[in-house]
Motif scaffolding. Structure first.
Motif, PDB file in Angstrom:
ATOM      1  N   LEU B  64     -21.446   1.717  -9.647  1.00 17.85           N
ATOM      2  CA  LEU B  64     -22.016   2.153  -8.366  1.00 17.85           C
ATOM      3  C   LEU B  64     -21.427   3.498  -7.928  1.00 17.85           C
ATOM      4  CD1 LEU B  64     -23.844   1.468  -5.951  1.00 17.85           C
ATOM      5  CD2 LEU B  64     -21.930   0.189  -4.956  1.00 17.85           C
ATOM      6  N   ASP B  65     -20.109   3.587  -7.930  1.00 19.07           N
ATOM      7  CA  ASP B  65     -19.446   4.836  -7.513  1.00 19.07           C
ATOM      8  C   ASP B  65     -19.850   6.003  -8.414  1.00 19.07           C
ATOM      9  OD1 ASP B  65     -18.212   3.473  -5.525  1.00 19.07           O
ATOM     10  OD2 ASP B  65     -16.249   3.339  -6.506  1.00 19.07           O
ATOM     11  N   PHE B  66     -19.911   5.715  -9.702  1.00 14.15           N
ATOM     12  CA  PHE B  66     -20.265   6.757 -10.668  1.00 14.15           C
ATOM     13  C   PHE B  66     -21.700   7.232 -10.432  1.00 14.15           C
ATOM     14  CE2 PHE B  66     -22.033   7.945 -14.833  1.00 14.15           C
ATOM     15  CZ  PHE B  66     -21.174   8.971 -15.166  1.00 14.15           C
ATOM     16  N   GLY B  67     -22.624   6.283 -10.281  1.00  9.59           N
ATOM     17  CA  GLY B  67     -24.033   6.627 -10.087  1.00  9.59           C
ATOM     18  C   GLY B  67     -24.271   7.443  -8.824  1.00  9.59           C
ATOM     19  N   ARG B  68     -23.474   7.182  -7.812  1.00  6.83           N
ATOM     20  CA  ARG B  68     -23.630   7.902  -6.536  1.00  6.83           C
ATOM     21  C   ARG B  68     -23.348   9.393  -6.655  1.00  6.83           C
ATOM     22  NH1 ARG B  68     -20.578   3.384  -2.815  1.00  6.83           N
ATOM     23  NH2 ARG B  68     -22.421   2.198  -2.187  1.00  6.83           N
ATOM     24  N   LYS B  69     -22.634   9.779  -7.716  1.00  7.51           N
ATOM     25  CA  LYS B  69     -22.274  11.198  -7.879  1.00  7.51           C
ATOM     26  C   LYS B  69     -23.429  12.056  -8.388  1.00  7.51           C
ATOM     27  CE  LYS B  69     -17.476  10.147  -8.876  1.00  7.51           C
ATOM     28  NZ  LYS B  69     -16.632   9.508  -9.803  1.00  7.51           N
ATOM     29  N   ALA B  70     -24.515  11.402  -8.840  1.00  5.29           N
ATOM     30  CA  ALA B  70     -25.591  12.153  -9.497  1.00  5.29           C
ATOM     31  C   ALA B  70     -26.911  12.012  -8.749  1.00  5.29           C
ATOM     32  CB  ALA B  70     -25.753  11.655 -10.923  1.00  5.29           C
ATOM     33  N   ASP B  71     -27.924  12.736  -9.220  1.00  5.78           N
ATOM     34  CA  ASP B  71     -29.251  12.685  -8.607  1.00  5.78           C
ATOM     35  C   ASP B  71     -30.166  11.698  -9.314  1.00  5.78           C
ATOM     36  OD1 ASP B  71     -29.056  15.043  -6.651  1.00  5.78           O
ATOM     37  OD2 ASP B  71     -28.283  15.859  -8.517  1.00  5.78           O
ATOM     38  N   VAL B  72     -29.963  11.544 -10.626  1.00  4.80           N
ATOM     39  CA  VAL B  72     -30.719  10.572 -11.418  1.00  4.80           C
ATOM     40  C   VAL B  72     -29.727   9.826 -12.280  1.00  4.80           C
ATOM     41  CG1 VAL B  72     -32.295  10.320 -13.394  1.00  4.80           C
ATOM     42  CG2 VAL B  72     -32.931  11.789 -11.502  1.00  4.80           C
ATOM     43  N   VAL B  73     -29.953   8.524 -12.451  1.00  2.00           N
ATOM     44  CA  VAL B  73     -29.070   7.707 -13.287  1.00  2.00           C
ATOM     45  C   VAL B  73     -29.864   7.192 -14.474  1.00  2.00           C
ATOM     46  CG1 VAL B  73     -27.593   5.660 -13.352  1.00  2.00           C
ATOM     47  CG2 VAL B  73     -27.758   7.017 -11.241  1.00  2.00           C
ATOM     48  N   THR B  74     -29.284   7.317 -15.668  1.00  2.00           N
ATOM     49  CA  THR B  74     -29.892   6.735 -16.860  1.00  2.00           C
ATOM     50  C   THR B  74     -28.791   6.089 -17.697  1.00  2.00           C
ATOM     51  OG1 THR B  74     -31.470   7.114 -18.660  1.00  2.00           O
ATOM     52  CG2 THR B  74     -29.810   8.816 -18.323  1.00  2.00           C
ATOM     53  N   PHE B  75     -29.170   5.444 -18.803  1.00  2.33           N
ATOM     54  CA  PHE B  75     -28.150   4.828 -19.658  1.00  2.33           C
ATOM     55  C   PHE B  75     -28.534   4.994 -21.121  1.00  2.33           C
ATOM     56  CE2 PHE B  75     -31.001   1.623 -17.833  1.00  2.33           C
ATOM     57  CZ  PHE B  75     -31.569   1.072 -18.969  1.00  2.33           C
ATOM     58  N   GLU B  76     -27.545   4.890 -21.981  1.00  5.85           N
ATOM     59  CA  GLU B  76     -27.790   5.012 -23.416  1.00  5.85           C
ATOM     60  C   GLU B  76     -27.405   3.719 -24.118  1.00  5.85           C
ATOM     61  OE1 GLU B  76     -24.924   6.545 -26.110  1.00  5.85           O
ATOM     62  OE2 GLU B  76     -23.926   4.944 -25.008  1.00  5.85           O
ATOM     63  N   ILE B  77     -27.108   2.673 -23.343  1.00  2.00           N
ATOM     64  CA  ILE B  77     -26.730   1.368 -23.881  1.00  2.00           C
ATOM     65  C   ILE B  77     -27.166   0.327 -22.851  1.00  2.00           C
ATOM     66  CG2 ILE B  77     -24.384   1.563 -22.895  1.00  2.00           C
ATOM     67  CD1 ILE B  77     -23.331   0.089 -25.366  1.00  2.00           C
ATOM     68  N   GLU B  78     -27.630  -0.839 -23.333  1.00  4.07           N
ATOM     69  CA  GLU B  78     -28.132  -1.850 -22.392  1.00  4.07           C
ATOM     70  C   GLU B  78     -27.011  -2.575 -21.656  1.00  4.07           C
ATOM     71  OE1 GLU B  78     -29.281  -1.202 -25.344  1.00  4.07           O
ATOM     72  OE2 GLU B  78     -31.166  -2.227 -25.787  1.00  4.07           O
ATOM     73  N   GLY B  79     -25.813  -2.552 -22.217  1.00  2.00           N
ATOM     74  CA  GLY B  79     -24.714  -3.315 -21.630  1.00  2.00           C
ATOM     75  C   GLY B  79     -24.083  -2.617 -20.438  1.00  2.00           C
ATOM     76  N   VAL B  80     -24.866  -2.490 -19.357  1.00  2.00           N
ATOM     77  CA  VAL B  80     -24.345  -1.890 -18.126  1.00  2.00           C
ATOM     78  C   VAL B  80     -24.650  -2.831 -16.966  1.00  2.00           C
ATOM     79  CG1 VAL B  80     -24.736   0.437 -19.040  1.00  2.00           C
ATOM     80  CG2 VAL B  80     -26.452  -0.583 -17.553  1.00  2.00           C
ATOM     81  N   ASN B  81     -23.948  -2.672 -15.882  1.00  2.00           N
ATOM     82  CA  ASN B  81     -24.101  -3.578 -14.742  1.00  2.00           C
ATOM     83  C   ASN B  81     -25.421  -3.327 -14.005  1.00  2.00           C
ATOM     84  OD1 ASN B  81     -23.848  -4.645 -11.956  1.00  2.00           O
ATOM     85  ND2 ASN B  81     -21.846  -5.325 -12.741  1.00  2.00           N
ATOM     86  N   ALA B  82     -26.354  -4.252 -14.170  1.00  2.47           N
ATOM     87  CA  ALA B  82     -27.692  -4.071 -13.590  1.00  2.47           C
ATOM     88  C   ALA B  82     -27.679  -4.218 -12.072  1.00  2.47           C
ATOM     89  CB  ALA B  82     -28.675  -5.048 -14.225  1.00  2.47           C
TER      90      ALA B  82
END
Lengths: 387, 387
Positions: B64-82
């Motif tokens: 959550l904290d990390f995503g807040r730093k950017a304008d768009v969030v994406t991922f390169e692996i499915e194992g992330v906190n949905a």
């Protein structure tokens, strides 16, 4: 073979501009470690290298100390301290291209004499130790107008070159050693990139053609392959190979040439590095020029220089009348066109004629690519956020 | 249009492995700023992004904290906190692919039910809440051997999937929810990558084919285009589009499929990101999958998905019997072959079957490419410096 991949092996790159940046795509692909030296803290190479150092490329001690940190030293700009490279070579450091080659190329008077000595055809020229000597020669009518004035040193991106058509044009020239070159009424301006390994393996890229604006004296498109006869292309590639071998060159050598009205090929000048005329290769060639440079300086097998498809390159330069934080007007429009890839170098500030990026247009049909390239040229504009 | 290029706009990428690394070539090319989060301090993405953070991809607060730093969030692996992605979406952050899509894909039981609900053909299956439930079902002869066991969650790179041919095979399975899937006697295993923008524009890449080793049950080559009939390829692409639209997907969706003996196409599984089966596109396609992913999540026009040339991809995995500091034996031999490009991901340590890199072979003639691919496969070996 030396172990370059995911190892402790390091390449030092002098210069951190767009050429270095595109080289780093390839060192990342191969996971080869890199160190970059550049005077600007905002250099396009700042990220993607393993170690970035801000420093003066012309300073002997800076370049020497920096080069000592790596296993191989290369450069992406000619304006680096050649004496430091010489010292690095003395210490056994591999320096590709060599200090000797760089010195010959840094000074246009020496470069021209080198061509004559090696029977490489080039436009006739006269060397002057100072601007005053040249002016005297004109006054004494030994040197006839028109001619092309070139500063012996420091020329870059069209700077240090001037076409002298009338006596008043002499007033705008900078001081220092220079050459006066015969004006060549050429059909085409061509370029060939040659790659050469320490072991002597040599490969040339296809001949590219610079298409000029019909009225303004400005290159608009770099087109690969050049729309010239096969025997002329063959002659150009052979001559480029000869130049590379004469320099005993290692790495890439971009050879700029004139095709005269009689289909003679004359060398204009060379650049010992990846070159604007080879940018099309990222999208069009089996092996792009940046990967090829890395292969060459590491004495790895050279890759296939053929093209998969036709390629055209358009430079993105800052529009006149705009200075400040850059904005790429209509970039989304050109991205909707078939086979179009913009490259944005990462310079925050635009100013008139500054090289900010380039666009490649690829297509199986070169005629179609040329049409799309014109649309690209007429759509995208490099402006500033505030005028 | 939002100003993405050389601006303050930022993309957050969850995961810093090889897929992220190859994505960064494209963000560098466009000069778009990136932030990368990965648990490993040695992640392949560590350089080339603008900001790297070491952290747990499954930790709610970290993501959550990390995503807040950017304008768009994406991922390169499915194992992330949905759940963290959901919260980011609630806060108005653009998250592509969406948390809802990711959740459906993270759990294979939910994924399979989704296909049924959307009339997307897939192998018959049964869902079990625990391994014990599955074992009971086998004992009661409700579930017949052979079948394919798949863990509902956490499967990756062949882990969490097992072919059950005899009762003893049940002993090696991990605990937890799972599915039992009918074994499909397929002719070919195919994949199609679909790109889709928020605006709905959709493009599919050509169908690729996984060629298996004649005896070992292991993919040896990914081949583009697949050597199948045109009407089958067309059916596969249409079905992949349907899956992408059903998910209301944004970004890339890699759709893995079976071609049955009767030329029916069944969905095997999907990955909501650039995929191993699309690596060939870097060298072969007009627009490679990583650039396409960036275009899609930024709602930029999608690029041409056609191929310039035929492409074959060979994975470089750690050889059996070697563990430790990696060495790429014979890499210089494969680099001498026509149209061959190695990609080294930058993992320092090899171990058996670890994905360390891949090699692309391109050629205008796919038959020729296939011959060279076999030479590549038989030459290069990922070993360790000390055995």
């Amino acid at each position: 073979m030396k172990d370059y991949f995911s190892s402790d092996f390091k390449i030092a790159i002098l210069g951190g501009g767009q050429l270095g940046k595109m080289m780093l795509y390839e060192t990342r692909k191969f996971d080869i470690q890199t160190l970059v030296l550049d005077p600007s803290a905002e250099a396009p190479c700042k990220i993607s290298c393993n170690y970035f150092q801000q420093g003066d490329l012309m300073d002997y001690d800076t370049v020497l100390d920096f080069g000592r940190k790596a296993d191989v030293v290369t450069f992406e700009i000619e304006g680096v301290n050649a004496d430091a490279l010489k010292q690095l070579e003395k210490e056994g450091k591999k320096t590709y291209p060599s200090a000797a080659t760089l010195e010959k190329i840094q000074n246009k008077a020496i470069q021209k004499k080198f061509y004559v000595k090696n029977a490489i055809p080039t436009a006739d020229f006269e060397i002057f130790d100072s601007l005053q000597d040249l002016k005297n020669s004109v006054r004494e009518e030994k040197l006839k107008i028109p001619f092309v004035w070139k500063s012996a040193t420091g020329g870059y991106d069209g700077k240090g070159v001037s076409v002298i058509k009338k006596i008043e044009d002499l007033n705008d020239l900078s001081e220092g050693g220079c050459i006066a070159e015969e004006m060549i009424p050429f059909k085409n301006e061509l370029a060939v990139i040659v790659a050469r390994r320490p072991s002597g393996e040599i490969k040339t890229y296809p001949v590219v053609e610079m298409e000029f604006h019909p009225t303004a004296n400005q290159v608009e498109y770099v087109i690969c392959p050049a729309r010239i006869e096969e025997h002329v292309a063959e002659k150009a590639r052979k001559l480029a190979e000869k130049v590379s071998a004469a320099f005993d060159h290692v790495g890439l050598l971009a050879v700029e040439m004139f095709q005269t009205k009689d289909d003679d090929i004359l060398i204009n000048e060379v650049a010992p590095r990846p070159h604007n005329s080879g940018h099309y290769s990222i999208e069009a060639s089996y092996t792009n020029q940046f990967e090829q440079h890395i292969r060459a300086i590491l004495d790895l097998p050279l890759g296939n220089t053929d093209s998969k498809v036709g390629g055209i390159m358009v430079n993105l330069v800052g529009a006149e009348g705009y200075e400040g934080e850059v904005e790429y007007e209509n970039i989304e429009k050109i991205m909707a066109m078939d086979g179009v890839t913009p490259h944005i170098y990462g310079k925050k500030l635009t100013r008139p004629f500054r090289k900010m990026g380039h666009v490649t247009i690829v297509n199986k049909d070169l005629v179609e690519a040329r049409k799309i390239a014109e649309k690209v040229k007429n759509s995208i504009k490099v402006i500033s956020k505030q005028k």
